[in-house]
Design a protein around this motif. Structure first.
Motif, PDB file in Angstrom:
ATOM      1  N   PRO A   1      45.725  33.469  47.974  1.00 57.38           N
ATOM      2  CA  PRO A   1      46.254  33.613  46.611  1.00 57.38           C
ATOM      3  C   PRO A   1      45.134  33.992  45.652  1.00 57.38           C
ATOM      4  O   PRO A   1      43.999  33.537  45.794  1.00 57.38           O
ATOM      5  CB  PRO A   1      46.808  32.221  46.304  1.00 57.38           C
ATOM      6  CG  PRO A   1      46.105  31.299  47.242  1.00 57.38           C
ATOM      7  CD  PRO A   1      45.840  32.090  48.484  1.00 57.38           C
ATOM      8  N   LYS A   2      45.418  34.845  44.717  1.00 54.92           N
ATOM      9  CA  LYS A   2      44.396  35.300  43.779  1.00 54.92           C
ATOM     10  C   LYS A   2      44.189  34.324  42.623  1.00 54.92           C
ATOM     11  O   LYS A   2      43.114  34.285  42.021  1.00 54.92           O
ATOM     12  CB  LYS A   2      44.792  36.685  43.240  1.00 54.92           C
ATOM     13  CG  LYS A   2      44.734  37.785  44.286  1.00 54.92           C
ATOM     14  CD  LYS A   2      45.119  39.132  43.695  1.00 54.92           C
ATOM     15  CE  LYS A   2      44.905  40.259  44.703  1.00 54.92           C
ATOM     16  NZ  LYS A   2      45.655  40.035  45.951  1.00 54.92           N
TER      17      LYS A   2
ATOM     18  N   SER B   1      47.837  28.803  54.101  1.00 52.82           N
ATOM     19  CA  SER B   1      48.127  28.723  55.544  1.00 52.82           C
ATOM     20  C   SER B   1      47.847  30.047  56.266  1.00 52.82           C
ATOM     21  O   SER B   1      47.317  30.069  57.377  1.00 52.82           O
ATOM     22  CB  SER B   1      49.580  28.302  55.769  1.00 52.82           C
ATOM     23  OG  SER B   1      50.468  29.226  55.156  1.00 52.82           O
ATOM     24  N   LYS B   2      48.177  31.176  55.634  1.00 50.38           N
ATOM     25  CA  LYS B   2      47.936  32.482  56.259  1.00 50.38           C
ATOM     26  C   LYS B   2      46.449  32.751  56.396  1.00 50.38           C
ATOM     27  O   LYS B   2      45.989  33.299  57.407  1.00 50.38           O
ATOM     28  CB  LYS B   2      48.609  33.576  55.425  1.00 50.38           C
ATOM     29  CG  LYS B   2      48.540  34.961  56.048  1.00 50.38           C
ATOM     30  CD  LYS B   2      49.279  35.032  57.371  1.00 50.38           C
ATOM     31  CE  LYS B   2      49.277  36.433  57.935  1.00 50.38           C
ATOM     32  NZ  LYS B   2      49.937  36.513  59.257  1.00 50.38           N
ATOM     33  N   ALA B   3      45.676  32.352  55.395  1.00 52.32           N
ATOM     34  CA  ALA B   3      44.224  32.536  55.456  1.00 52.32           C
ATOM     35  C   ALA B   3      43.622  31.703  56.585  1.00 52.32           C
ATOM     36  O   ALA B   3      42.750  32.182  57.332  1.00 52.32           O
ATOM     37  CB  ALA B   3      43.600  32.159  54.118  1.00 52.32           C
TER      38      ALA B   3
ATOM     39  N   GLU C   1      37.068  28.545  44.010  1.00 52.87           N
ATOM     40  CA  GLU C   1      36.300  27.554  44.781  1.00 52.87           C
ATOM     41  C   GLU C   1      36.512  27.753  46.271  1.00 52.87           C
ATOM     42  O   GLU C   1      35.566  27.707  47.065  1.00 52.87           O
ATOM     43  CB  GLU C   1      36.714  26.135  44.370  1.00 52.87           C
ATOM     44  CG  GLU C   1      35.893  25.052  45.076  1.00 52.87           C
ATOM     45  CD  GLU C   1      36.322  23.646  44.688  1.00 52.87           C
ATOM     46  OE1 GLU C   1      35.703  22.684  45.170  1.00 52.87           O
ATOM     47  OE2 GLU C   1      37.304  23.510  43.910  1.00 52.87           O
ATOM     48  N   GLN C   2      37.745  27.998  46.671  1.00 52.66           N
ATOM     49  CA  GLN C   2      38.049  28.215  48.076  1.00 52.66           C
ATOM     50  C   GLN C   2      37.423  29.526  48.594  1.00 52.66           C
ATOM     51  O   GLN C   2      36.952  29.597  49.734  1.00 52.66           O
ATOM     52  CB  GLN C   2      39.567  28.249  48.293  1.00 52.66           C
ATOM     53  CG  GLN C   2      40.269  26.916  48.119  1.00 52.66           C
ATOM     54  CD  GLN C   2      40.576  26.598  46.652  1.00 52.66           C
ATOM     55  OE1 GLN C   2      40.154  27.320  45.733  1.00 52.66           O
ATOM     56  NE2 GLN C   2      41.315  25.511  46.423  1.00 52.66           N
ATOM     57  N   ARG C   3      37.405  30.540  47.757  1.00 51.99           N
ATOM     58  CA  ARG C   3      36.802  31.825  48.149  1.00 51.99           C
ATOM     59  C   ARG C   3      35.295  31.676  48.367  1.00 51.99           C
ATOM     60  O   ARG C   3      34.735  32.249  49.300  1.00 51.99           O
ATOM     61  CB  ARG C   3      37.087  32.886  47.077  1.00 51.99           C
ATOM     62  CG  ARG C   3      38.535  33.357  47.070  1.00 51.99           C
ATOM     63  CD  ARG C   3      38.862  34.203  45.839  1.00 51.99           C
ATOM     64  NE  ARG C   3      40.261  34.621  45.885  1.00 51.99           N
ATOM     65  CZ  ARG C   3      40.689  35.786  46.368  1.00 51.99           C
ATOM     66  NH1 ARG C   3      39.813  36.674  46.826  1.00 51.99           N
ATOM     67  NH2 ARG C   3      41.970  36.085  46.393  1.00 51.99           N
ATOM     68  N   GLN C   4      34.648  30.922  47.505  1.00 54.23           N
ATOM     69  CA  GLN C   4      33.215  30.690  47.678  1.00 54.23           C
ATOM     70  C   GLN C   4      32.937  29.887  48.958  1.00 54.23           C
ATOM     71  O   GLN C   4      31.961  30.160  49.664  1.00 54.23           O
ATOM     72  CB  GLN C   4      32.654  29.939  46.459  1.00 54.23           C
ATOM     73  CG  GLN C   4      32.622  30.775  45.182  1.00 54.23           C
ATOM     74  CD  GLN C   4      31.773  32.032  45.328  1.00 54.23           C
ATOM     75  OE1 GLN C   4      30.758  32.053  46.023  1.00 54.23           O
ATOM     76  NE2 GLN C   4      32.205  33.108  44.674  1.00 54.23           N
ATOM     77  N   ALA C   5      33.796  28.934  49.235  1.00 53.52           N
ATOM     78  CA  ALA C   5      33.636  28.139  50.467  1.00 53.52           C
ATOM     79  C   ALA C   5      33.836  29.012  51.700  1.00 53.52           C
ATOM     80  O   ALA C   5      33.143  28.848  52.713  1.00 53.52           O
ATOM     81  CB  ALA C   5      34.643  26.980  50.466  1.00 53.52           C
TER      82      ALA C   5
END
Length: 398
Positions: free
Chosen positions: A267-268, A308-310, A273-277
């Motif tokens: 999700p955009k 979930s897809k990621a 925070e999740q993208r950096q992780a």
């Protein structure tokens, strides 16, 4: 009047001038030397000096055209001789501009086939100093094509290659009065001297398992032995071909492509925070660090269905993307992606975008082959090894 005869080794003189840090006066001398060199070439081609009458004459002089010749010492404007039938071509530029020759030929062929603009026609005539004609193309190809064929079909038995990269790009080609898309396969290797080489290339109608397998098998037939690690994106046809042709070789999935695939299904909104992780996983120096970063990412996202897809995508390709961690750490930045081959693709694309639509497949292969051959020769002459530090070539020599 006394006649002065001077014997000069033109190759040695040319090399000395090209490698010198010279003044404007010396540049003027260089222009005189180069012009005299080309004049002597034309005399040899015609088999007659100026105003000389001889039965062995093969052609007639037809004036000159001006051409800028840009070197490390600066730009020189030279007077390039011409002959009446257009067969004469100086050898002075050939060592330095194989890419330019192929580039001009591609545009010339486009002009001949009536698919380019007046602007391109003007560029062609300024670059090559000739009117656009089929005889000009044929004459130029006689010099260029055998050289490219030898490079393309050369034996690969002289070195072993620990690492081999594969990638594909797409070009437009005119065929049967239609403009179609074609795939260009390119292979790059790192040899036992820690030097990069262009191993081969192929223009194909489609990107499929069969065409990839044919390309890989051709490399093996030319002497490419089993590499330790193969680096590519996750195209299913390429991946299947690698598994068949290089049985037992480890496969490294390009982490740039893989990370992009995961980010595309995240999700955009409210996910920075999740993208950096997630990105931290692919900056690991050891498998243990990667596993720990993966666990941290899963804990950060595991409770939300929108991730979930990621998580599913990461799980499906995690180990394929971590194969580079089995190699020495100093190589990691170069092995985890196909970026080094992407840079090669950009060199091709820079010229291909000017041509826009290749008039035929031969023209595409000629230009792409010339670009790759010049890149390959630059790598051979370069003192720097394949070894990389973070983001930059290391200060270390072969």
């Amino acid at each position: 009047m006394t006649q002065l005869n001077i014997n000069i080794n033109m190759e040695e003189l040319t090399e000395a001038v090209l490698n010198s840090n010279i003044t404007s006066m010396m540049k003027s001398m260089a222009v005189l030397v180069f012009n005299a060199y080309m004049e002597a070439e034309r005399d040899e081609h015609i088999r007659a000096s100026q105003y000389e009458r001889t039965i062995s004459r093969t052609d007639y002089r037809n004036g000159y055209y001006e051409r800028d010749f840009t070197l490390s010492i600066g730009r020189l404007t030279l007077k390039v001789p011409r002959t009446r039938n257009g067969d004469f071509s100086t050898k002075l530029f050939k060592r330095y501009n194989r890419m330019d020759q192929a580039f001009v030929l591609s545009m010339v062929e486009a002009v001949i086939n009536g698919v380019s603009t007046k602007k391109v026609s003007k560029i062609v005539e300024q670059l090559c100093g000739e009117t656009v004609s089929k005889s000009f193309v044929s004459s130029a190809m006689k010099h260029l094509d055998p050289e490219l064929k030898e490079f393309r079909e050369r034996s690969l038995t002289g070195h072993t290659f620990r690492y081999v990269y594969f990638d594909a790009m797409y070009i437009k080609v005119r065929e049967d009065h239609r403009v179609i898309s074609k795939a260009v396969y390119i292979a790059q290797g790192v040899n036992d001297l820690n030097k990069r080489e262009i191993l081969g290339f192929k223009v194909s109608d489609q990107e499929s398992k069969e065409t990839w397998r044919s390309f890989l098998q051709d490399l093996r037939d030319r002497g490419l032995m089993q590499p330790k690690l193969v680096i590519s994106d996750a195209h299913q046809g390429l991946k299947a071909a690698i598994q068949e042709v290089f049985v037992g070789a480890a496969w490294q999935r390009c982490t740039v492509h893989f990370l992009r695939n995961i980010l595309d299904v995240m999700p955009k909104k409210d996910s920075e925070e999740q993208r950096q992780a997630l990105r931290k996983i692919f900056r690991a120096n050891t498998l243990q660090q990667a596993l720990e970063s993966r666990q941290a990412f899963e804990e950060l996202t595991g409770g939300e269905n929108r991730f979930s897809k990621a998580l599913e995508t990461l799980d499906s390709g995690f180990m394929d993307a971590m194969q580079y961690l089995q190699e020495p750490e100093v190589y990691h930045i170069s092995l985890r992606t196909t970026n080094s081959l992407e840079r090669v693709n950009r060199e091709i694309r820079r010229r291909e975008q000017v041509v826009s639509i290749f008039p035929n497949t031969d023209s595409a292969e000629r230009l792409i082959g010339a670009v790759l051959m010049d890149i390959h020769e630059d790598w051979e002459k370069n003192r720097w090894t394949f070894l990389m530090k973070t983001g930059n070539p290391i200060v270390g020599r072969t």
